[in-house]
Structure formats: C-alpha cells, structure tokens
Design a protein around this motif. Structure first.
Motif, short mmCIF file in Angstrom:
data_model
loop_
_atom_site.label_atom_id
_atom_site.label_comp_id
_atom_site.label_asym_id
_atom_site.label_seq_id
_atom_site.Cartn_x
_atom_site.Cartn_y
_atom_site.Cartn_z
N SER A 87 1.10 -1.24 0.17
CA SER A 87 -0.07 0.16 0.45
C SER A 87 0.80 0.92 -0.07
N HIS A 88 0.82 1.99 -0.67
CA HIS A 88 0.85 3.62 -0.69
C HIS A 88 1.28 3.76 1.54
N SER A 89 0.44 3.47 1.57
CA SER A 89 -0.05 4.59 3.02
C SER A 89 0.35 3.20 4.26
N LEU B 54 -4.04 1.00 7.35
CA LEU B 54 -4.46 -0.62 7.32
C LEU B 54 -4.00 -1.45 6.92
N HIS B 55 -2.42 -1.14 6.67
CA HIS B 55 -1.19 -2.38 6.40
C HIS B 55 0.26 -1.90 7.57
N LEU B 56 -0.87 -1.75 8.93
CA LEU B 56 0.33 -1.32 10.01
C LEU B 56 1.51 -2.39 10.66
N SER C 232 0.45 6.49 16.45
CA SER C 232 0.88 5.02 16.57
C SER C 232 1.65 4.47 16.05
N SER D 92 -2.79 -4.17 -1.46
CA SER D 92 -3.53 -3.29 -1.72
C SER D 92 -3.79 -3.03 -3.15
N GLU E 73 -9.46 -4.75 -2.08
CA GLU E 73 -10.00 -4.36 -0.94
C GLU E 73 -9.62 -5.27 0.21
N PRO E 74 -8.73 -5.43 1.11
CA PRO E 74 -7.78 -6.31 1.28
C PRO E 74 -8.88 -6.94 2.10
#
Lengths: 418, 139
Positions: free
Chosen positions: A169-171, A174-176, A212, A400, A414-415
């Motif tokens: 993902s670019h961010s 949702l992919h922490l 976070s 994703s 969508e994941p």
C-alpha cells in the motif's frame, strides 16, 4: 546544451529533468563527490543543489531556467557536526540506528542521503532504509527498500535496492502489521550488512495513525539517535518519552519544496514505470508456491458446480468460492449446506494486484503484478522484472495496490478479498 | 485506551451525524450508497472516504436546478427525489420520482400489507451477552 564554467565554492541549484556531466574538476551533490567524466541525471520533479569543490567545466542538458546560481550552500554546518558525532558514538560491531522524522516535504530523503554519503566517505558502511511507501526512493512504491551503500549516490531512486519488503500500500494505514514486520525484517538484514542504519520515515506524524506508527517504530528500533526535521515543534509529541541526548533537532531547509498531490503521483509512477520497464510474464503453478496475506490456496480444495475454484478454509472462516459472476441463490442450492460463510471472489478482479515474489526464506526476490489466476492451467500469471530462476520463487505475497502493465497506478483491491 | 489504528470509526461517526441531522430518508439512503461507492473506489483510505462524504451534500437554490440533474427536494414534511425533465419560470417537472410523505394517522388494510419488519434492539444480548454492560459506573 549549457556549458558552465564554475569556480570553487560556488553553489548552484539544478532542477530536473536535467543531465549534468563533469568535464573537468569536482562538484559535490548531496554529499557525493562527482568527479571528472561522471554524469548525474536529475529526474523530473527533483531539485538538487551542488557546490563546486574544484574549478569545473560542466556540460548540462537542461533548460537554462533549470540551472540557478544560489548564494550559499544548502548544507548547514550542523549536518557535518552530526556526522562527526555519529562516528564518535558508534561502537564497532554494533549497528548504530538513526531515525529521521519529519512531516511531508521536509527533506528527509535529502538529509538521509547526505548523511550516508558523508559516512561512507569516512569508510563506514551505512545503509538507508526507506520506509516511505508512498514516495519510495529505494524500490517501487508500496515497498520498504534498503540500500547498503557501496559507493556514494545522488539519487537513491537510481540504485538497485539491496533488500525489498512489500507493504502493499502507499500508506501504512490498514497495513500496520506488514509495516512493523517489514521494519523488523530490515533491522535484521542491516545488523548483518551495515554499521549504521539510517531510517527514512513517512511524513505521517499526526493523528491516531501517525502517532501509533511512529511510537511503534521508535519502540521497535530503539534508536541511538532521532533526528527531528521540523519547521516549528510539530514532532515533539512523538519523542516526549526519549532522553534529550538521543534527540537532534534540525530546522527544515527553506529550499525543501512542497510537492502537490499530482506531482507525488507522477513521481511514484516514474519510479514504478522504471521498475517494470523490462518486465516479462512468468507462469507459476498453483501447487509450486505458498500464498501469503490471502485465503486463496490456504484451505482444502473442493469441487463445487458453477465455480472456477472452491476451498474450505479453517474453522469459522467458511469457504472461498471463485466464480466468473456473483454467486446466486440457485448456485448455492446445489452445494453442500455445511460450507459456512461463502467468501465470493469474482475472477478478473485480481488483475493488476501487486505481488511480492518470495524465496523459501521469505526474502522478496522482486515485485510483480498479477496478470491472471489461470484456472484452466492452475497457474499464476505474473508480470515482473525478475530475471532469476523461476524455481526459486517459493511464495507469493499479495498487496492491496493495483498496477497497470506499465507500472502506472490502477486502483486498489479491498484487503481480504481473496 | 489506545489510539485508533484505522479511520473506519469516522464512517460510523458520519452515519451517526447523518441520521441525527438529516430528516429526509431519501437523502440518507443516497448518502449511504455514496459511502459504499466511495469505499469501493478507495478501500484503503476510510479517512479520505469520510472527507469526501462530508463534502458531498450540496444545497442549491430552487431556481438553480438544472434540467437532466437529479435533486432531493423538501416541501414541508414531504421529501421527493427525481430528475428535472423540464424547467419553466414558475415550476419544474420531475421524472423518476420517489416520494416520502408524513401523516399524523394512517389506516391500513391488513390484507394489503405484504411484509412487516422491525429491528431487534436486543440482538447483542442474544448473540453475545458477555459484551453487554450497564452504562455508568456502579458504586
């Protein structure tokens, strides 16, 4: 072609796209010495200052307006003092870890590159870990890339990453978990290959997610030094738990230029297109690889009428059913009644999904895009620039993002979809 | 407490604001459909979906309505949605119209009723009672 004769200590700003060749003399760009005969290509969207170390003759292929004489060096003396401090604090045989924090467009990558070049000049082996998946310089967008420097570099994006880890993902939002796993993976690699690790982070420093993410990174890395590139005090909330001796506060250069949302997309695609330039399509049988970050091929295959593929998943997860059109009540009537939740994935939706090719130790060999799940031949069709032995690909890890054949951004999946 | 790891709660907050501030069920349904469409376009960024949603509903003056465009219209307690087919100086003609009306009382013939639903507000107690807590702190 611009012919530029410049004398020692003069400073210039070169705005991309441009190509500069040193005919005679020496210049310094982002801490890297560019010697006689060497060429630097400045990509579109990049601006790079340089200082003349020895009188030079330069050949510059650029618009005249893209070569600007500037009054003074853009490198503050504090940066060089910091290099000396790092060298004095470093303990032989132990990885010295530096985290660079800053909002978007504060020059984190520029600073990281400068630091690495100067450390290499002192015969210390630095590595740069690029955690900015949205504006990747090392490796394609959506990945963490690490470069262990063997020579001085001007643009990290021009170098082949030593290690890649796909976030997908670019961010990191949702992919922490992949982001944290990737960080730990890279730390282990750096401990083996480098003396100093410079971690270039994302500009996401505010809000729940930013706080976070940065706290987790700081806790996991346990850095020897945290460099805050800030305009005012916008990063202080992230480091209140750290002793002051670990913190270095540097002002953001006035030359750090903001990039628009559109420019950022263009820069991402530039890197991605370059990565996929010489890609080819390979076929990988379903039964030759494990799959990761998905349900597909992790359960027990079953035969269901009117489906392309079906498998029972673990416990309450239900059944993954891949069909060419949405599952209807009529289809379900002919199926066993104990399938649990039906997870329906429509074939074709996988086209373009970003994928990491993993070896048996889960090292990322290369990034690719899914061309198709070929249910006729039970193979994955993957487009990738990977040139190695296909039999070394032991696993596929799905992301994703969707990418076009040329490496352009093409949306998302969508994941958890398949 | 910890910090949120996702912006999905913003979408719940959006829905909560929507039903508390918006009385027109036709608009509510339309915005929920809009939420789903936006989410399907950018499933990785619920924060951006929320930002877009909060900028989605635009108010127009009656005289600014354009032929061919779909509008939500309120007249007293009644709500209408439809596409402007014709526009005159004093009136417009809507096509594909749905109407939501309010009445103080209404007699219904039971035989004409096709389906009846209600919402089970005790569903959490029934399915997962260990997650049901008394509000407030008991001494």
């Amino acid at each position: 072609m611009i012919i530029l004769q410049a004398t020692v200590n003069e400073n210039y700003l070169l705005i991309g796209p441009a190509e500069l060749k040193v005919v005679n003399g020496i210049i310094e760009m982002i801490g890297a010495k560019i010697m006689k005969g060497e060429t630097v290509v400045v990509p579109y969207g990049k601006r790079v200052p340089f200082q003349v170390l020895e009188n030079v003759n330069l050949e510059i292929d650029a618009d005249e307006s893209n070569v600007v004489k500037i009054e003074s060096t853009s490198i503050p003396n504090e940066w060089n003092l910091l290099v000396d401090r790092i060298i004095s604090e470093r303990i032989e045989g132990r990885l010295y870890k530096i985290i660079i924090l800053g909002e978007v467009d504060t020059g984190k990558t520029f600073f990281s590159t400068y630091l690495a070049n100067k450390l290499l000049e002192k015969n210390i082996s630095p590595a740069i870990l690029d955690c900015d998946t949205g504006q990747s310089d090392i490796g394609p967008p959506g990945t963490f890339g690490m470069l262990v420097l063997k020579k001085q570099v001007v643009f990290l994006s021009e170098e082949t990453p030593t290690y890649l880890y796909m976030i997908g993902s670019h961010s990191p939002g949702l992919h922490l978990l992949p982001a944290m796993t990737g960080l730990v993976y890279m730390l282990k690699k750096a401990e083996k290959d480098a003396s100093i690790l410079i971690i270039d982070t994302t500009g996401w420093v505010q809000g729940d997610g930013g706080r976070s993410l940065k706290k987790a990174k700081l806790d996991i890395v346990d850095p020897d030094l945290v460099v805050l590139l800030q305009r005012s005090n916008e990063l202080e909330h992230l480091v209140r738990h750290l002793p002051d001796k670990k913190l270095v506060r540097l002002p953001v250069s006035k030359k750090a230029s903001p990039t628009s949302q559109f420019e950022r997309k263009q820069l991402r695609e530039l890197v991605s297109k370059k990565y996929f330039k010489d890609s080819r399509v390979i076929n990988i049988p379903f039964d030759k690889v494990f799959t990761d970050r998905c349900y597909f091929l992790t359960g027990t295959k079953i035969n269901l009428p009117d489906t392309l593929h079906a498998e029972r998943l673990s416990g309450w997860e239900g059944t993954l059913v891949i069909t060419s059109c949405p599952v209807t009540q009529d289809m379900v009537k002919s199926w066993p009644s104990d399938l649990g939740t039906i997870r329906n994935f429509i074939a074709g939706e996988e086209v373009g999904v970003m994928v990491a090719l993993l070896d048996a130790e889960q090292n990322c060999l290369a990034i690719g895009r899914v061309e198709a799940f070929d249910f006729l031949n039970n193979t994955f069709r993957i487009r990738t620039p990977y040139k190695g032995d296909v039999s070394k690909i032991a696993g596929l890890q799905f992301g994703s993002l969707k990418i076009s054949e040329k490496g352009e951004e093409a949306g998302f999946i969508e994941p958890g979809s398949f | 407490m910890t910090l949120k790891e996702t912006d999905f709660p913003l979408l719940i907050r959006f829905l909560k604001n929507l039903i508390s501030k918006e009385s027109d069920p036709l608009i509510i349904k339309e915005l929920i459909i809009h939420l789903i469409n936006l989410y399907e376009q950018v499933p990785l960024y619920p924060g951006i979906v929320n930002m877009c949603l909060n900028n989605s509903l635009k108010e127009h003056k009656p005289e600014e309505m354009l032929v061919g465009k779909r509008y939500f219209i309120q007249i007293k307690d009644d709500s209408y949605v439809g596409t402007v087919a014709e526009k005159g100086n004093k009136s417009i003609l809507l096509k594909g119209v749905k109407i939501y009306t309010s009445e103080d009382e209404l007699d219904l013939n039971l035989k004409e009723i096709q389906k009846v639903y209600s919402v089970n507000d005790r569903v959490l107690n029934e399915l997962w009672s260990t997650l049901v807590f008394e509000k407030g702190v008991k001494k």
